[in-house]
Design a protein around this motif. Structure first.
Motif, mmCIF file in Angstrom:
data_model
loop_
_atom_site.group_PDB
_atom_site.id
_atom_site.type_symbol
_atom_site.label_atom_id
_atom_site.label_comp_id
_atom_site.label_asym_id
_atom_site.label_seq_id
_atom_site.Cartn_x
_atom_site.Cartn_y
_atom_site.Cartn_z
ATOM 1 N N VAL A 131 0.860 -1.193 0.000
ATOM 2 C CA VAL A 131 0.000 0.000 0.000
ATOM 3 C C VAL A 131 0.897 1.244 0.000
ATOM 4 N N ASN A 132 1.916 1.221 0.832
ATOM 5 C CA ASN A 132 2.819 2.374 0.918
ATOM 6 C C ASN A 132 3.631 2.560 -0.357
ATOM 7 N N LEU A 133 4.084 1.462 -0.957
ATOM 8 C CA LEU A 133 4.859 1.595 -2.199
ATOM 9 C C LEU A 133 4.013 2.290 -3.266
ATOM 10 N N ILE A 134 2.769 1.849 -3.423
ATOM 11 C CA ILE A 134 1.909 2.446 -4.460
ATOM 12 C C ILE A 134 1.640 3.920 -4.126
ATOM 13 N N SER A 135 1.277 4.198 -2.875
ATOM 14 C CA SER A 135 0.969 5.590 -2.501
ATOM 15 C C SER A 135 2.204 6.486 -2.638
ATOM 16 N N ASN A 136 3.351 5.988 -2.183
ATOM 17 C CA ASN A 136 4.570 6.808 -2.280
ATOM 18 C C ASN A 136 4.902 7.126 -3.731
ATOM 19 N N ALA A 137 4.724 6.133 -4.603
ATOM 20 C CA ALA A 137 5.049 6.338 -6.014
ATOM 21 C C ALA A 137 4.081 7.345 -6.640
ATOM 22 N N VAL A 138 2.787 7.247 -6.316
ATOM 23 C CA VAL A 138 1.822 8.216 -6.865
ATOM 24 C C VAL A 138 2.208 9.615 -6.395
ATOM 25 N N TYR A 139 2.548 9.715 -5.127
ATOM 26 C CA TYR A 139 2.947 11.008 -4.563
ATOM 27 C C TYR A 139 4.174 11.565 -5.301
ATOM 28 N N LEU A 140 5.199 10.743 -5.481
ATOM 29 C CA LEU A 140 6.426 11.204 -6.162
ATOM 30 C C LEU A 140 6.126 11.630 -7.601
ATOM 31 N N LEU A 141 5.255 10.891 -8.266
ATOM 32 C CA LEU A 141 4.955 11.202 -9.675
ATOM 33 C C LEU A 141 4.133 12.479 -9.811
ATOM 34 N N LEU A 142 3.248 12.723 -8.828
ATOM 35 C CA LEU A 142 2.466 13.959 -8.908
ATOM 36 C C LEU A 142 3.327 15.174 -8.573
ATOM 37 N N LYS A 175 6.886 3.355 -21.372
ATOM 38 C CA LYS A 175 6.354 2.405 -20.386
ATOM 39 C C LYS A 175 7.260 1.196 -20.139
ATOM 40 N N MET A 176 8.223 0.967 -21.058
ATOM 41 C CA MET A 176 9.092 -0.193 -20.806
ATOM 42 C C MET A 176 10.025 0.062 -19.621
ATOM 43 N N ILE A 177 10.106 1.315 -19.146
ATOM 44 C CA ILE A 177 10.994 1.552 -17.990
ATOM 45 C C ILE A 177 10.267 1.365 -16.657
ATOM 46 N N PHE A 178 9.019 0.918 -16.679
ATOM 47 C CA PHE A 178 8.296 0.711 -15.414
ATOM 48 C C PHE A 178 9.071 -0.145 -14.399
ATOM 49 N N PRO A 179 9.672 -1.276 -14.830
ATOM 50 C CA PRO A 179 10.387 -2.091 -13.826
ATOM 51 C C PRO A 179 11.491 -1.324 -13.084
ATOM 52 N N THR A 180 12.342 -0.587 -13.830
ATOM 53 C CA THR A 180 13.417 0.138 -13.124
ATOM 54 C C THR A 180 12.838 1.319 -12.346
ATOM 55 N N ALA A 181 11.733 1.892 -12.848
ATOM 56 C CA ALA A 181 11.101 3.013 -12.142
ATOM 57 C C ALA A 181 10.604 2.561 -10.764
ATOM 58 N N VAL A 182 9.984 1.390 -10.705
ATOM 59 C CA VAL A 182 9.458 0.897 -9.425
ATOM 60 C C VAL A 182 10.596 0.723 -8.417
ATOM 61 N N ASP A 183 11.727 0.199 -8.902
ATOM 62 C CA ASP A 183 12.862 0.060 -7.976
ATOM 63 C C ASP A 183 13.370 1.411 -7.486
ATOM 64 N N GLU A 184 13.268 2.414 -8.362
ATOM 65 C CA GLU A 184 13.710 3.753 -7.953
ATOM 66 C C GLU A 184 12.752 4.335 -6.900
ATOM 67 N N PHE A 185 11.448 4.079 -7.046
ATOM 68 C CA PHE A 185 10.499 4.552 -6.020
ATOM 69 C C PHE A 185 10.781 3.840 -4.692
ATOM 70 N N LEU A 186 11.108 2.549 -4.794
ATOM 71 C CA LEU A 186 11.436 1.789 -3.576
ATOM 72 C C LEU A 186 12.659 2.373 -2.870
ATOM 73 N N ARG A 187 13.613 2.818 -3.684
ATOM 74 C CA ARG A 187 14.840 3.381 -3.112
ATOM 75 C C ARG A 187 14.588 4.751 -2.486
ATOM 76 N N VAL A 188 13.900 5.625 -3.229
ATOM 77 C CA VAL A 188 13.761 7.019 -2.799
ATOM 78 C C VAL A 188 12.812 7.158 -1.599
ATOM 79 N N GLU A 189 11.722 6.397 -1.600
ATOM 80 C CA GLU A 189 10.789 6.429 -0.464
ATOM 81 C C GLU A 189 10.553 4.984 -0.030
ATOM 82 N N SER A 190 11.481 4.447 0.745
ATOM 83 C CA SER A 190 11.403 3.027 1.096
ATOM 84 C C SER A 190 10.243 2.760 2.058
#
Ligand code: HEM
Length: 391
Positions: free
Chosen positions: A236-247, A260-275
């Motif tokens: 839940v937090n990963l999805i919310s944090n990523a939406v927040y960062l993107l907005l 859209k092919m960069i989605f996999p590396t993007a998700v790892d970057e969201f995990l890193r920036v807002e763990s």
């Protein structure tokens, strides 16, 4: 928290606190130290094994019900119990199983987004980020999705105890009642599943491994509770944090949606920036030195995954979002023996949930300028994320 963490990483990377009762806790913030502790078997979870025998037994007998439940989780065990539990659960968590879930995750995300299109305003946490992981985990375990509100309540209480070091009597009673309810719930489900096996995770976990070993009923029930909890509280937090960062970063959002092919590396970057999990801990089973720090047997070592994930010694320009960052050896799922079992599932859920969200709802903006984060040292995510759709 990142300013404070940076300051600690720079000036007090191995910070020692001595408590009134003489107990010692370290707080580590560099990538090098954090990954060392996570990978080194001298740092353990079962701190009671370090106590003298009589003290250990007395301690176990006094243990409140909620902590008795935690003690059965692989998350809080060491080898050989950890190896055995993890092996038995792992066989039910294969990459093939996760891949086969993708169309279901997509359908769940689509049905979560559909009602939002009709609204002018909604809370992205409660109305989107929460329902998806809970529906996925409920399907995997084969429990009715209608019970999701119940899971949310239970999970909140469990999260409280992961965070707390000193619980009040009242909190312990509440925790005990929740542990009891959850165990009864899963014992009942287990009974049904034994008589009518299905193609779900619980039935898979009921099966013996190739050596004929299997989880006991108590282990299986505790494992279901762990998976239910770990499987959604963080996602839940990963999805919310990523939406927040993107907005907050429209250029980054545009780049992602156009590539859209960069989605996999993007998700790892969201995990890193807002763990989503910022902190975990271990106990030293032996005395050892780490650089200038003398760690004594029994010391608690808290490791900041969040600080490690923004360490400039490991990541160039660590505070910036680089959707193509590679390599990205972040520690958001920890490392070593306890590396998150659910990582492939969490990644798949986030990728699908984010793509569907931004494809279906484009003209979005945050209603509040300042967001209110969860009050937790361990879990990082917004309490609510009110969004408005511009018409
Ligand atoms: C362990 C993070 C999603 C199941 C862990 C640990 C971390 C973590 C940091 C290790 C803690 C430690 O070493 O002390 C996350 C994050 C997630 C996520 C950030 C989502 C964004 C999931 C999901 C599941 C799951 C979806 C299951 C469906 C587990 C289990 C463990 C674990 C069972 C214990 C593994 C062990 O002790 O060997 N997770 N997790 N997690 N996670 Fe996750």
């Amino acid at each position: 928290p990142y300013g404070t963490l940076e300051e600690m990483r720079l000036h007090r990377p191995r910070y020692l606190q001595t408590h009134e009762n003489g107990a010692r806790s370290w707080f580590f913030t560099t990538y090098e130290d954090v990954s060392f502790v996570l990978k080194d078997a001298r740092f353990i979870k079962e701190w009671r094994t370090l106590l003298p025998e009589d003290e250990r037994l007395a301690n176990e007998q006094r243990e409140p019900a909620i902590f008795q439940l935690f003690q059965k989780w692989m998350l809080f065990r060491d080898p050989p119990a950890h190896t055995r539990l993890r092996g038995l659960v792992n066989k039910a968590f294969t990459p093939r199983m996760i891949e086969s879930l993708r169309p279901r995750i997509e359908a769940i995300a689509q049905s979560a987004v559909a009602p939002l299109r009709e609204k002018d305003r909604f809370d992205c946490v409660a109305e989107y980020a929460f329902p998806i992981p809970v529906a996925v985990i409920a399907e995997m375990l084969g429990v009715p999705t209608e019970d999701r509100e119940l899971f949310r309540e239970w999970s909140k209480v469990l999260a409280l105890f992961i965070d707390l070091s000193d619980a009040s009597e009242e909190e312990l009673v509440r925790g005990g009642a929740v542990a009891h309810d959850m165990m009864n719930y899963f014992y009942d489900l287990l009974k049904t599943r034994r008589s009518v096996p299905r193609d779900d995770l619980m039935s898979a976990m009921l099966a013996a491994d190739e050596r004929g070993d299997r989880l006991s009923e108590a282990e299986l029930v505790a494992t279901c509770i762990l998976i239910l909890f770990a499987g959604h509280e963080t996602t839940v937090n990963l999805i919310s944090n990523a939406v927040y960062l993107l907005l907050k970063n429209p250029d980054v959002r545009q780049d992602l949606l156009q590539n859209k092919m960069i989605f996999p590396t993007a998700v790892d970057e969201f995990l890193r920036v807002e763990s989503p999990v910022q902190l975990t801990s271990r106990f030293a089973a032996k005395e050892l030195w780490i650089k200038d720090a003398q760690i004594l047997r029994g010391d608690e070592v808290n490791v900041s995954l969040a600080a490690a994930n923004r360490d400039p010694a490991q990541f160039d320009n660590p505070d910036a979002i680089d959707l193509r960052r590679s390599p990205n050896r972040h520690l958001a799922f920890a490392s070593g023996a306890h590396f998150c079992i659910g990582a492939p599932l969490a990644r798949a859920e986030a990728e699908i949930a984010l793509r569907v969200f931004f494809e279906e709802l484009n003209e979005l903006e945050c209603v509040n300028k300042k967001i209110c984060w969860r009050d937790s040292a361990v879990f990082r995510g917004p309490r609510a994320l009110p969004l408005a759709i511009r018409r």
